[in-house]
Design a protein around this motif. Structure first.
Motif, mmCIF file in Angstrom:
data_model
loop_
_atom_site.group_PDB
_atom_site.id
_atom_site.type_symbol
_atom_site.label_atom_id
_atom_site.label_comp_id
_atom_site.label_asym_id
_atom_site.label_seq_id
_atom_site.Cartn_x
_atom_site.Cartn_y
_atom_site.Cartn_z
ATOM 1 N N ASP A 1 1.804 -12.516 -8.906
ATOM 2 C CA ASP A 1 0.721 -11.731 -8.380
ATOM 3 C C ASP A 1 0.009 -12.496 -7.267
ATOM 4 O OD1 ASP A 1 -0.946 -9.159 -9.142
ATOM 5 O OD2 ASP A 1 -2.365 -10.751 -8.666
ATOM 6 N N TYR A 2 -0.276 -13.760 -7.523
ATOM 7 C CA TYR A 2 -0.972 -14.584 -6.526
ATOM 8 C C TYR A 2 -0.155 -14.674 -5.235
ATOM 9 C CZ TYR A 2 -3.171 -18.594 -4.334
ATOM 10 O OH TYR A 2 -3.787 -19.426 -3.442
ATOM 11 N N PHE A 3 1.125 -14.921 -5.361
ATOM 12 C CA PHE A 3 1.969 -15.068 -4.172
ATOM 13 C C PHE A 3 2.221 -13.731 -3.486
ATOM 14 C CE2 PHE A 3 3.120 -18.734 -6.821
ATOM 15 C CZ PHE A 3 2.676 -19.720 -5.960
ATOM 16 N N MET A 4 2.286 -12.668 -4.254
ATOM 17 C CA MET A 4 2.474 -11.349 -3.645
ATOM 18 C C MET A 4 1.241 -10.934 -2.851
ATOM 19 S SD MET A 4 4.487 -9.434 -6.746
ATOM 20 C CE MET A 4 4.499 -7.824 -6.014
ATOM 21 N N ARG A 5 0.072 -11.424 -3.241
ATOM 22 C CA ARG A 5 -1.176 -11.139 -2.517
ATOM 23 C C ARG A 5 -1.488 -12.197 -1.459
ATOM 24 N NH1 ARG A 5 -3.939 -7.281 -5.343
ATOM 25 N NH2 ARG A 5 -3.325 -7.089 -7.502
ATOM 26 N N LYS A 6 -0.655 -13.204 -1.364
ATOM 27 C CA LYS A 6 -0.881 -14.337 -0.471
ATOM 28 C C LYS A 6 -2.229 -15.003 -0.753
ATOM 29 C CE LYS A 6 2.199 -12.821 3.094
ATOM 30 N NZ LYS A 6 2.472 -12.636 4.495
ATOM 31 N N GLY A 7 -2.621 -14.988 -2.020
ATOM 32 C CA GLY A 7 -3.863 -15.628 -2.439
ATOM 33 C C GLY A 7 -5.128 -14.875 -2.089
ATOM 34 N N ASN A 8 -5.011 -13.667 -1.576
ATOM 35 C CA ASN A 8 -6.181 -12.895 -1.142
ATOM 36 C C ASN A 8 -6.654 -11.959 -2.256
ATOM 37 O OD1 ASN A 8 -6.023 -14.053 1.391
ATOM 38 N ND2 ASN A 8 -4.745 -12.422 2.194
ATOM 39 N N TYR A 9 -7.859 -12.199 -2.728
ATOM 40 C CA TYR A 9 -8.485 -11.337 -3.728
ATOM 41 C C TYR A 9 -9.893 -10.993 -3.263
ATOM 42 C CZ TYR A 9 -4.848 -12.612 -7.067
ATOM 43 O OH TYR A 9 -3.647 -12.792 -7.687
ATOM 44 N N LEU A 10 -10.340 -9.801 -3.595
ATOM 45 C CA LEU A 10 -11.723 -9.425 -3.332
ATOM 46 C C LEU A 10 -12.559 -9.953 -4.497
ATOM 47 C CD1 LEU A 10 -11.153 -5.770 -2.121
ATOM 48 C CD2 LEU A 10 -11.826 -7.719 -0.732
ATOM 49 N N SER A 11 -13.321 -10.995 -4.252
ATOM 50 C CA SER A 11 -14.052 -11.666 -5.320
ATOM 51 C C SER A 11 -15.007 -10.740 -6.053
ATOM 52 C CB SER A 11 -14.836 -12.854 -4.755
ATOM 53 O OG SER A 11 -13.961 -13.753 -4.139
ATOM 54 N N ASN A 12 -15.686 -9.873 -5.334
ATOM 55 C CA ASN A 12 -16.622 -8.945 -5.977
ATOM 56 C C ASN A 12 -15.905 -7.984 -6.913
ATOM 57 O OD1 ASN A 12 -18.789 -10.085 -4.656
ATOM 58 N ND2 ASN A 12 -18.720 -8.617 -2.977
ATOM 59 N N TRP A 30 0.454 -1.225 -15.459
ATOM 60 C CA TRP A 30 1.682 -1.034 -16.209
ATOM 61 C C TRP A 30 2.853 -1.893 -15.744
ATOM 62 C CZ3 TRP A 30 1.482 0.461 -20.877
ATOM 63 C CH2 TRP A 30 0.446 1.273 -21.297
ATOM 64 N N PRO A 31 3.040 -2.150 -14.467
ATOM 65 C CA PRO A 31 4.133 -3.055 -14.092
ATOM 66 C C PRO A 31 3.996 -4.445 -14.732
ATOM 67 C CG PRO A 31 3.433 -1.832 -12.180
ATOM 68 C CD PRO A 31 2.448 -1.518 -13.267
ATOM 69 N N GLY A 32 2.766 -4.920 -14.875
ATOM 70 C CA GLY A 32 2.551 -6.213 -15.513
ATOM 71 C C GLY A 32 2.854 -6.193 -16.994
ATOM 72 N N ILE A 33 2.436 -5.144 -17.676
ATOM 73 C CA ILE A 33 2.676 -5.032 -19.114
ATOM 74 C C ILE A 33 4.168 -4.872 -19.403
ATOM 75 C CG2 ILE A 33 2.252 -3.588 -21.140
ATOM 76 C CD1 ILE A 33 -0.545 -3.022 -19.910
ATOM 77 N N ILE A 34 4.830 -4.023 -18.633
ATOM 78 C CA ILE A 34 6.268 -3.811 -18.825
ATOM 79 C C ILE A 34 7.042 -5.096 -18.545
ATOM 80 C CG2 ILE A 34 8.276 -2.553 -17.919
ATOM 81 C CD1 ILE A 34 6.300 -0.182 -17.471
ATOM 82 N N TYR A 79 8.419 -8.129 -12.531
ATOM 83 C CA TYR A 79 7.081 -7.858 -11.996
ATOM 84 C C TYR A 79 7.145 -7.617 -10.493
ATOM 85 C CZ TYR A 79 2.131 -8.248 -10.981
ATOM 86 O OH TYR A 79 0.850 -7.986 -10.561
ATOM 87 N N TYR A 80 7.882 -8.452 -9.806
ATOM 88 C CA TYR A 80 8.018 -8.274 -8.363
ATOM 89 C C TYR A 80 8.632 -6.910 -8.037
ATOM 90 C CZ TYR A 80 9.668 -8.717 -3.605
ATOM 91 O OH TYR A 80 9.910 -8.489 -2.289
ATOM 92 N N LEU A 81 9.711 -6.560 -8.731
ATOM 93 C CA LEU A 81 10.394 -5.299 -8.446
ATOM 94 C C LEU A 81 9.537 -4.082 -8.777
ATOM 95 C CD1 LEU A 81 13.994 -6.164 -9.672
ATOM 96 C CD2 LEU A 81 13.185 -5.985 -7.311
ATOM 97 N N PHE A 82 8.793 -4.133 -9.881
ATOM 98 C CA PHE A 82 7.979 -2.987 -10.287
ATOM 99 C C PHE A 82 6.682 -2.870 -9.485
ATOM 100 C CE2 PHE A 82 9.933 -3.421 -14.742
ATOM 101 C CZ PHE A 82 10.967 -2.566 -14.405
ATOM 102 N N ALA A 83 6.116 -3.985 -9.053
ATOM 103 C CA ALA A 83 4.777 -3.964 -8.456
ATOM 104 C C ALA A 83 4.760 -4.096 -6.940
ATOM 105 C CB ALA A 83 3.935 -5.083 -9.066
#
Length: 103
Positions: A1-12, A30-34, A79-83
């Protein structure tokens, strides 16, 4: 998840309950749970422990316990393939540094 977002998260949005970018569908992504369940299943297939010995490991792999490695690999790949096409990842890649600052 971190690498797919390139480390960019909206902190708020990380701290918002029942809203925000990361709430997804009723708080479940759901992609994460599966992918987690797939990783558990694959770990069992490659397990050789005191509690459970997989016939695959005993019959074809000489008893080598690869449950950790194969579980992580299968969970990460699924996770990569589903998300990968979820819109939140495209938004994260487009964020600029000024968008990430907490106000």
């Amino acid at each position: 998840d971190y690498f797919m977002r390139k480390g960019n998260y909206l902190s708020n949005d990380l701290m918002k309950w029942k809203s925000g970018e990361y709430w997804y569908k009723s708080g479940f992504f759901w992609p994460g749970i599966i992918s987690f369940v797939i990783g558990l299943g694959v770990s069992l297939l490659f397990s050789n422990s005191a509690l459970f010995v997989s016939p695959l490991v005993v019959n074809y792999m000489g008893g080598a316990d690869l449950s950790f490695e194969m579980g992580m690999l299968s969970a990460g790949l699924s996770y990569y393939l589903f998300a990968k096409n979820h819109p939140t990842f495209a938004k994260a890649k487009a964020l600029k540094d000024e968008d990430l600052v907490i106000e």
